[in-house]
Enzyme design. Structure first.
Site, PDB file in Angstrom:
ATOM      1  N   ASP A 178       8.405  19.390  27.703  1.00 37.59           N
ATOM      2  CA  ASP A 178       9.868  19.451  27.738  1.00 37.59           C
ATOM      3  C   ASP A 178      10.500  20.254  28.869  1.00 37.59           C
ATOM      4  OD1 ASP A 178      12.062  18.291  26.606  1.00 37.59           O
ATOM      5  OD2 ASP A 178      12.431  19.868  25.153  1.00 37.59           O
ATOM      6  N   HIS A 204      12.312  27.019  27.271  1.00 34.33           N
ATOM      7  CA  HIS A 204      12.951  26.077  28.202  1.00 34.33           C
ATOM      8  C   HIS A 204      14.406  25.774  27.832  1.00 34.33           C
ATOM      9  CE1 HIS A 204      10.893  23.663  25.105  1.00 34.33           C
ATOM     10  NE2 HIS A 204      11.907  22.837  25.205  1.00 34.33           N
TER      11      HIS A 204
END
Length: 969
Positions: A106, A375
């Site tokens: 991701d 993230h």
């Protein structure tokens, strides 16, 4: 916490229950932050037993194993290692389990540091997904989504790793069914916030598998598997089943999937496909056993990342600049606190500071710094309330570590019994003008440093003294940001990992600090500036002459005095105006940067004030929207330092320090500082990957979105150069950076956005950030060879500025006691050569055995219960800062005698070399060796040479990790 309540706790609870029911079922788990919350708060003893059992059977597998899946673009390598080490320590201590595969599906783009990081941690393969859409399409067509990645040019095949890029379907199951208008494969539906639905009916629950639709479901799945098989070289297809926030009702998931798996395998002859539940390890094992020869990828990364022609994910390099700044300050304070505490435990075994409490204080900051590497954390791509959670956790941890450092100082100094009374040690800025203050200044780097620390004081008449009562060079001047206070700059010289104490006294007739005097220049109207009539004036130190033009109040040129090389040098603030209405075209948001035209200069008038004194000159430039505006929009404070005779001022002299004040911005504006020079750089920019290695960034022309697609992350370093001269930028937080013209470099400093994209509105993902940000950038200008010797140490000196802790002296003792001799503060500094960095010196507190067989045995016997932390094991990491061939001297390998390096902490009795996160003995670590054209023979891969009698040789770019044990005092 909300996610735990809404769905995450149910994932672990129901998955464990379902795995136990069917021997064929498997599951992979990634982020330890969620798993640990479940383990510590929710899991029953039975469930804990089941986890142990499932791990042994290989049916539950932890991949990556860090606290989070960290971002790759804007994080510092130190913080990536920290969060990975935190998660791995927990898994090894609790289960004896060591992850060996990654699942970096991701993060928005892939850095070349990551493959090296995972190789050093002992991983056998690495898996990524988000890379440029056009590049992925081409790799997919040519069956090149798998390769052996040599992320580091210096470590090359020694730390290479097999890498798998997911195909265009990425990490979620494709949910479209050709035979129904309902979705498929997501039978539990989608999680709801803040509460799970009372009736257990979730939105968008997929069409259940029935006898009637089973053949159609199977055909759909097989067709997708075959489509993907054509993109890979082996007959093994990784088919991810799941997505974000899935498996909170694992029973409905597995019961539907079981039917499909059975049906396809019963009809495998006609389908030409068999399917099985699998972990990441199962998949890579299958590919590895095919024994193919793989292509090698060099050290090029996959940044930036675009998903469509107008979707360049380069906005997040700057989003939430304040959070990015605090995350790095917290990381730096943690680094200082760890070595400070480690030295205290070693040197003061009888000290009165409670070690268990101290470790908890450090842990609170370890966890906060670890989680923000997510993230959707430091990236600035979270909703405002989640950002507030990160900020609160960081601030709480920072206060804890400051308190710990203060209590250690208090304890050591009262232990010295030298008649000095401390009335308080406080960690908030200064501010008690009438009492004598002292500041304790700790240098967290393992080098001698000479630098300035700044303390706010309430009057100009101040003197500064060291421990022996000698006057210390200092300069005081009125503060730019708050006129009622004064900035006191103190020149400090401190050995590695040592502290000094300075007392600050209101003047009583004795020698005072130098006073910086102000010269105000007339505000200039840039629209009417006469280009012909330049009025130049210089600001000079031993390294540079900076010339300003009074006609515009802007910088004009910089001369590097050693070579007498002059570079034309101007700086201006510009703004990109961006669109927030999806009906009108591409938008900018937390993730994306979509400028609809070139950047526009923001100020039509510039004010100038110069504060000058013998130690430093501060040039204050104020940028106004027009000549009559009341308030400035942006400001730049440029500082040039002069170091008196007898001090080592090399780094200080070569640094042009700039601090910016940017904001509040208007809505849908992105603010950049553009520096234009006459360096013939050919629009070639260099930026760093995670403060670890440099990447070459040639300007690329695209059909669409060229400006945004030429933005890159600068985590710590960026530069432009021509044949002889280099201009280097060093940063203390991440920024987007670009070279949009020859000799130009622009840094995005701030963003304020609002848009009506439905997905963003649903998730309250707005970047309506009305804050003022104060980033700092150090500029170094000079011949390439000179900047080469300076920039690594300077970057770390900016990252790890000295920690200042304040206190007050009580009583009427104007002089500090003579008996507090110099070396009682400086006892035995820890120093490494300038091409090495002491990356970690800490007491992790783990209780696991460093002998793997013993560790596994004690877990099997149930002996791994909560006990006291282990304070005898010290974790040490040493990093070589240079690449092979980068510098004739600094790129050489370095021999380090660990015994003498650490002699100030006691007598070293044993050293064990470990993998990056500490869970493997390097002598037993055998990573898979994938066949390449470079190395046709497939073999296992062993690590660096063993250390003889505590002497290790550190080669370029190596990060070496050790457990160190000392003689008990």
């Amino acid at each position: 916490q909300e996610s735990m309540h809404a769905y995450a706790a149910n994932v672990y609870t129901t998955v464990m229950e379902e795995l136990v029911k069917g021997k064929q079922r498997k599951f992979i788990a990634v982020e330890q932050e969620f798993f640990r919350l479940w383990w510590d708060v929710v899991a029953t003893d039975t469930q804990k037993q089941q986890v142990h059992q499932l791990l042994q059977e290989g049916r539950l597998e932890f991949v990556i194993g860090g606290q989070v899946m960290h971002d790759e673009a804007v994080t510092l390598i130190d913080d990536q290692i920290l969060q990975l080490t935190e998660g791995h320590g927990f898994l090894y201590e609790t289960f004896g389990f060591r992850p060996q595969f990654s699942w970096h599906v991701d993060p928005f783009g892939a850095s070349a540091t990551t493959p090296t990081l995972f190789a050093l941690a002992g991983f056998n393969a690495h898996l990524i997904s988000r890379i440029d859409y056009d590049l992925k399409a081409e790799m997919q067509k040519n069956k090149k989504l798998q390769f052996v990645w040599q992320g580091s040019p210096s470590l090359s095949e020694r730390q290479e790793i097999f890498t798998h890029v997911m195909d265009q379907y990425s990490y979620c199951t494709p949910s479209q069914l050709p035979f129904s208008n309902r979705s498929g494969f997501f039978w539990n539906g989608f999680a709801t916030f803040p509460d799970p639905p009372k009736d257990g009916v979730y939105p968008n629950m997929s069409l259940p598998v029935t006898d009637a639709n089973l053949p159609l479901y199977a055909q759909t799945m097989v067709a997708n598997i075959k489509e993907r098989a054509a993109w890979f070289r082996t007959g093994d297809v990784l088919w991810p089943w799941g997505c974000d926030k899935q498996f909170f009702n694992a029973s409905v998931q597995y019961s539907n999937m079981d039917q499909l798996v059975d049906y396809i395998n019963k009809h495998s002859a006609e389908f030409g496909v068999t399917v099985q539940y699998s972990t990441v390890s199962d998949y890579f094992q299958a590919v590895y056993s095919r024994n193919l020869t793989w292509e090698i990828r060099g050290s090029q990364d996959f940044l930036p990342y675009s998903t469509e022609p107008f979707e360049a994910w380069t906005g997040f390099y700057t989003s939430r600049s304040t959070l990015k700044g605090i995350a790095r300050r917290a990381s730096s304070l943690l680094y200082a606190g760890e070595s400070f505490f480690t030295q205290y435990v070693r040197k003061h075994p009888e000290g009165s500071v409670c070690k268990c409490k101290a470790l908890k204080q450090l842990q609170s900051l370890r966890w906060a710094v670890s989680e923000v590497q997510h993230h959707d954390g430091v990236t600035g791509t979270e909703s405002p309330k989640v950002k507030d959670m990160y900020m609160n956790n960081l601030m709480y941890g920072m206060v804890n570590v400051k308190k710990l450092m203060a209590s250690i100082i208090f304890d050591i100094n009262s232990a010295k019994k030298n008649g000095e009374v401390y009335s308080s040690v406080y960690t908030k800025g200064s501010g008690k003008p009438d009492v004598d203050q002292y500041v304790v200044v700790y240098n967290p780097l393992a080098w001698n440093i000479t630098t300035f620390v700044m303390v706010s004081v309430s009057s100009e008449a101040m003197s500064v003294y060291d421990e022996l009562g000698r006057s210390v060079p200092a300069q005081v001047q009125s503060s730019a940001e708050s006129p009622s206070t004064y900035d006191l700059y103190i020149l400090v010289t401190i050995s590695g990992l040592s502290y000094r104490k300075y007392s600050i006294k209101p003047l009583n007739g004795k020698q005072s600090a130098f006073i910086g005097r102000s010269i105000q220049y007339k505000r200039r109207d840039l629209t009417r500036a006469d280009q012909q009539r330049q009025q130049l004036f210089p600001v000079v130190n031993n390294c540079y002459q900076i010339v300003f033009d009074q006609n515009t109040n802007l910088m004009h040129s910089i001369t590097e005095r050693e070579t007498n090389q002059t570079v034309q040098f101007t700086q201006e603030f510009l703004e990109y105006h961006v669109n927030g209405d999806t009906k009108k075209g591409p938008i900018s948001d937390n993730y994306l940067f979509a400028p609809n035209a070139s950047a526009i200069p923001v100020s039509k008038a510039v004010g100038l004030e110069v504060m000058s004194g013998p130690l430093m000159t501060e040039i204050r430039q104020y940028f106004y929207s027009n000549v009559t505006s009341q308030d400035y929009i942006h400001a730049v404070y440029t500082r040039l330092y002069s170091v008196p005779e007898g001090y080592d001022g090399k780094l200080l002299c070569h640094r042009i320090e700039q601090e910016y004040s940017v904001g509040p911005l208007e809505l849908n504006r992105e603010a950049v500082l553009r520096t234009s020079t006459n360096l013939n750089s050919g629009q070639l920019l260099y930026t760093d990957n995670n403060g670890y290695q440099m990447q070459k960034r040639p300007f690329k022309a695209y059909v669409n979105n060229t400006v945004a697609r030429n933005y890159y992350p600068m985590v710590q370093t960026a530069y432009i150069e021509d044949d002889t001269t280099r201009l280097m930028l060093l940063a203390e937080r991440a920024h987007g950076v670009s070279s949009q013209g020859n000799g130009q470099v622009e840094v995005m400093l701030h963003r304020r956005l609002w848009n009506n994209l439905q997905w963003n509105l649903n998730n309250n993902l707005t970047l309506n950030d009305s804050s003022v940000v104060h980033p700092v950038i150090w500029l170094i200008l000079g011949a390439k060879a000179v900047t080469n010797t300076l920039y690594r140490t300077s970057g770390l000196a900016l990252e790890h500025r000295p920690v200042v802790i304040f206190g007050a002296l009580s009583g009427d003792k104007p002089e500090l006691p003579r008996r507090l001799q110099h070396n009682s503060v400086h006892d035995s500094p820890v120093t490494v050569p300038p091409n090495l960095h002491l990356q970690t010196l800490s007491i992790p507190g783990w209780r696991y055995s460093s002998n793997h067989a013993q560790q596994v045995h004690s877990i099997l016997m149930g002996k791994q219960k909560q006990g006291d932390a282990d304070f005898s094991r010290v974790l040490l990491r040493i990093r070589h800062l240079y690449e092979v061939g980068e510098d004739p001297v600094l790129s050489q390998p370095v021999m380090v005698d660990l015994k003498s390096l650490l002699e100030g902490l006691g007598s070293v009795t044993a050293v064990e070399e470990r993998s990056l996160t500490g869970t493997w003995d390097v002598n037993t670590l055998e990573r898979w060796k994938w066949k390449t054209s470079q190395h046709p023979g497939k073999r296992f891969f062993n690590s660096t040479e063993a250390s003889e009698d505590f002497i290790v040789t550190v080669h370029p770019k190596e990060i070496r990790t050790f457990f160190v044990y000392f003689q008990v005092q």
